[in-house]
Design a protein around this motif. Structure first.
Motif, PDB file in Angstrom:
ATOM      1  N   UNK A  14      75.758  14.327  -2.036  1.00 15.23           N
ATOM      2  CA  UNK A  14      75.955  14.302  -3.489  1.00 15.23           C
ATOM      3  C   UNK A  14      77.429  14.407  -3.861  1.00 15.23           C
ATOM      4  N   UNK A  15      78.120  15.350  -3.206  1.00 11.01           N
ATOM      5  CA  UNK A  15      79.534  15.534  -3.502  1.00 11.01           C
ATOM      6  C   UNK A  15      80.339  14.313  -3.089  1.00 11.01           C
ATOM      7  N   UNK A  16      79.962  13.717  -1.963  1.00 12.36           N
ATOM      8  CA  UNK A  16      80.651  12.515  -1.505  1.00 12.36           C
ATOM      9  C   UNK A  16      80.542  11.378  -2.501  1.00 12.36           C
ATOM     10  N   UNK A  17      79.347  11.160  -3.055  1.00 15.06           N
ATOM     11  CA  UNK A  17      79.150  10.095  -4.043  1.00 15.06           C
ATOM     12  C   UNK A  17      79.951  10.354  -5.310  1.00 15.06           C
ATOM     13  N   UNK A  18      79.912  11.593  -5.785  1.00 14.20           N
ATOM     14  CA  UNK A  18      80.618  11.945  -7.019  1.00 14.20           C
ATOM     15  C   UNK A  18      82.122  11.753  -6.856  1.00 14.20           C
ATOM     16  N   UNK A  19      82.682  12.231  -5.732  1.00 16.74           N
ATOM     17  CA  UNK A  19      84.120  12.116  -5.502  1.00 16.74           C
ATOM     18  C   UNK A  19      84.540  10.664  -5.271  1.00 16.74           C
ATOM     19  N   UNK A  20      83.716   9.920  -4.562  1.00 15.33           N
ATOM     20  CA  UNK A  20      84.017   8.511  -4.312  1.00 15.33           C
ATOM     21  C   UNK A  20      84.042   7.724  -5.623  1.00 15.33           C
ATOM     22  N   UNK A  21      83.056   7.971  -6.484  1.00 17.64           N
ATOM     23  CA  UNK A  21      83.001   7.273  -7.771  1.00 17.64           C
ATOM     24  C   UNK A  21      84.174   7.673  -8.666  1.00 17.64           C
ATOM     25  N   UNK A  59      77.013  -2.135 -11.828  1.00 15.53           N
ATOM     26  CA  UNK A  59      75.984  -3.146 -11.553  1.00 15.53           C
ATOM     27  C   UNK A  59      76.458  -4.115 -10.470  1.00 15.53           C
ATOM     28  N   UNK A  60      77.710  -4.531 -10.579  1.00 13.44           N
ATOM     29  CA  UNK A  60      78.260  -5.433  -9.565  1.00 13.44           C
ATOM     30  C   UNK A  60      78.231  -4.782  -8.192  1.00 13.44           C
ATOM     31  N   UNK A  61      78.473  -3.471  -8.156  1.00 10.16           N
ATOM     32  CA  UNK A  61      78.462  -2.737  -6.884  1.00 10.16           C
ATOM     33  C   UNK A  61      77.099  -2.837  -6.205  1.00 10.16           C
ATOM     34  N   UNK A  62      76.025  -2.482  -6.914  1.00  6.87           N
ATOM     35  CA  UNK A  62      74.745  -2.470  -6.199  1.00  6.87           C
ATOM     36  C   UNK A  62      74.181  -3.869  -5.969  1.00  6.87           C
ATOM     37  N   UNK A  63      74.583  -4.852  -6.771  1.00  4.17           N
ATOM     38  CA  UNK A  63      74.162  -6.228  -6.502  1.00  4.17           C
ATOM     39  C   UNK A  63      74.826  -6.748  -5.227  1.00  4.17           C
ATOM     40  N   UNK A  64      76.126  -6.496  -5.095  1.00  4.92           N
ATOM     41  CA  UNK A  64      76.843  -6.953  -3.907  1.00  4.92           C
ATOM     42  C   UNK A  64      76.381  -6.208  -2.656  1.00  4.92           C
ATOM     43  N   UNK A  91      72.490   2.242  -5.963  1.00  3.86           N
ATOM     44  CA  UNK A  91      72.078   2.358  -7.364  1.00  3.86           C
ATOM     45  C   UNK A  91      72.625   3.642  -7.984  1.00  3.86           C
ATOM     46  N   UNK A  92      72.482   4.749  -7.256  1.00  2.00           N
ATOM     47  CA  UNK A  92      72.960   6.040  -7.759  1.00  2.00           C
ATOM     48  C   UNK A  92      74.474   6.016  -7.917  1.00  2.00           C
ATOM     49  N   UNK A  93      75.170   5.469  -6.925  1.00  5.08           N
ATOM     50  CA  UNK A  93      76.624   5.379  -6.996  1.00  5.08           C
ATOM     51  C   UNK A  93      77.061   4.518  -8.181  1.00  5.08           C
ATOM     52  N   UNK A  94      76.392   3.401  -8.391  1.00  4.20           N
ATOM     53  CA  UNK A  94      76.749   2.518  -9.499  1.00  4.20           C
ATOM     54  C   UNK A  94      76.624   3.215 -10.847  1.00  4.20           C
ATOM     55  N   UNK A  95      75.568   4.006 -10.998  1.00  4.50           N
ATOM     56  CA  UNK A  95      75.378   4.759 -12.240  1.00  4.50           C
ATOM     57  C   UNK A  95      76.491   5.796 -12.421  1.00  4.50           C
ATOM     58  N   UNK A 135      79.108  12.499   7.078  1.00  4.42           N
ATOM     59  CA  UNK A 135      78.574  13.741   7.646  1.00  4.42           C
ATOM     60  C   UNK A 135      77.198  14.095   7.079  1.00  4.42           C
ATOM     61  N   UNK A 136      76.474  13.101   6.631  1.00  8.05           N
ATOM     62  CA  UNK A 136      75.131  13.349   6.114  1.00  8.05           C
ATOM     63  C   UNK A 136      74.148  12.374   6.735  1.00  8.05           C
ATOM     64  N   UNK A 137      72.911  12.784   6.855  1.00  6.25           N
ATOM     65  CA  UNK A 137      71.882  11.898   7.410  1.00  6.25           C
ATOM     66  C   UNK A 137      71.350  10.941   6.348  1.00  6.25           C
ATOM     67  N   UNK A 138      71.548  11.268   5.068  1.00  8.71           N
ATOM     68  CA  UNK A 138      71.057  10.413   3.990  1.00  8.71           C
ATOM     69  C   UNK A 138      71.861   9.120   4.004  1.00  8.71           C
ATOM     70  N   UNK A 139      71.167   8.005   3.843  1.00  8.59           N
ATOM     71  CA  UNK A 139      71.818   6.708   3.966  1.00  8.59           C
ATOM     72  C   UNK A 139      72.978   6.578   2.987  1.00  8.59           C
ATOM     73  N   UNK A 140      74.178   6.260   3.495  1.00  9.99           N
ATOM     74  CA  UNK A 140      75.326   6.053   2.611  1.00  9.99           C
ATOM     75  C   UNK A 140      75.248   4.675   1.962  1.00  9.99           C
ATOM     76  N   UNK A 141      76.283   4.325   1.214  1.00  8.01           N
ATOM     77  CA  UNK A 141      76.351   2.982   0.664  1.00  8.01           C
ATOM     78  C   UNK A 141      76.384   1.952   1.792  1.00  8.01           C
ATOM     79  N   UNK A 142      76.124   0.710   1.435  1.00  6.08           N
ATOM     80  CA  UNK A 142      76.067  -0.350   2.440  1.00  6.08           C
ATOM     81  C   UNK A 142      77.383  -0.482   3.191  1.00  6.08           C
ATOM     82  N   UNK A 143      78.512  -0.267   2.505  1.00  3.27           N
ATOM     83  CA  UNK A 143      79.808  -0.398   3.160  1.00  3.27           C
ATOM     84  C   UNK A 143      79.940   0.589   4.316  1.00  3.27           C
ATOM     85  N   UNK A 144      79.668   1.866   4.002  1.00  2.00           N
ATOM     86  CA  UNK A 144      79.793   2.903   5.026  1.00  2.00           C
ATOM     87  C   UNK A 144      78.711   2.764   6.095  1.00  2.00           C
TER      88      UNK A 144
END
Length: 228
Positions: A14-21, A59-64, A91-95, A135-144
């Motif tokens: 969660x923290x990784x997504x928030x900081x990355x965005x 939106x462009x992020x999760x479509x790509x 989707x979560x990251x895009x939002x 450092x998480x087992x939860x699937x990261x974005x497609x790039x990572x």
């Protein structure tokens, strides 16, 4: 040396997504060039939003990323449940990205000095965010996820492979900029993009080593089996 503190992998996600965005939003605000990883999606956003004003950067992020996950499945000739979870992460990251962009838009931009501050804070936050996602087992974005998959296949150094991937993504962004906005006209890809391509993998490796030195990553919930 003191005992390592516990850092839960779910919190790292969660923290990784928030900081990355947030880092991406700040770099977009600086206008020195975005991270080469998100630059292709940003260019798609700029092009499509000329006709569809509601088509956001998020939106462009999760479509790509959906297209990248499909290509990854075809190249590796397999589909893992993690790929589907990765799209949910996109989707979560895009939002979150669209929310941060709306908030950062209101920050005062008082010239070149402020742009430098926005850029370098954004650059470091992006590196910290990606390092946490590694450092998480939860699937990261497609790039990572692609970087992790290639690293696992080649048994390579993740920082080196990340740098190679970033440089390839930067090249794609330059090609898209020329294709969308004319030869030698660069949008979203500037000096800051090149700098990010060169140092991002190194920064992620440094932050990763620092995290591992000070923290023990463990799961708070027994959900890892669903992401393998």
């Amino acid at each position: 040396m003191g005992e390592k503190k516990t850092f839960y992998t779910e919190l790292a996600y969660l923290l990784g997504l928030v900081l990355l965005a947030l880092g991406t939003a700040l770099m977009e605000k600086a206008d020195f060039g975005l991270s080469m990883v998100v630059a292709p999606a940003y260019l798609v956003h700029l092009k499509v939003s000329q006709s569809l004003e509601w088509f956001t950067f998020g939106m462009a992020e999760y479509c790509l990323q959906a297209a990248l996950l499909l290509a990854m499945s075809l190249v590796f000739r397999r589909f893992k449940p993690m790929y589907l979870f990765s799209f949910c992460t996109a989707l979560l990251y895009g939002f979150i990205l669209d929310v941060w962009i709306g908030l950062v838009e209101h920050l005062p931009n008082n010239g070149l000095a402020a742009q430098f501050v926005f850029y370098f804070i954004g650059l470091f936050l992006c590196a910290v965010g990606v390092s946490l996602l590694f450092h998480t087992y939860i699937a990261p974005e497609a790039y990572e996820l692609l970087v992790k998959e290639i690293t696992a296949q080649l048994h390579g150094n993740i920082a080196v492979i990340k740098t190679i991937y970033d440089c390839c993504s930067c090249s794609v962004a330059v090609i898209l900029s020329f294709a969308f906005f004319g030869l030698w006209h660069l949008e979203g890809v500037k000096a800051g993009t090149i700098l990010c391509a060169l140092v991002n993998g190194w920064l992620i490796g440094k932050f990763g080593a620092r995290f591992e030195k000070n923290f023990h990553f463990r799961d708070a919930f027994r959900l890892r089996k669903f992401f393998t």
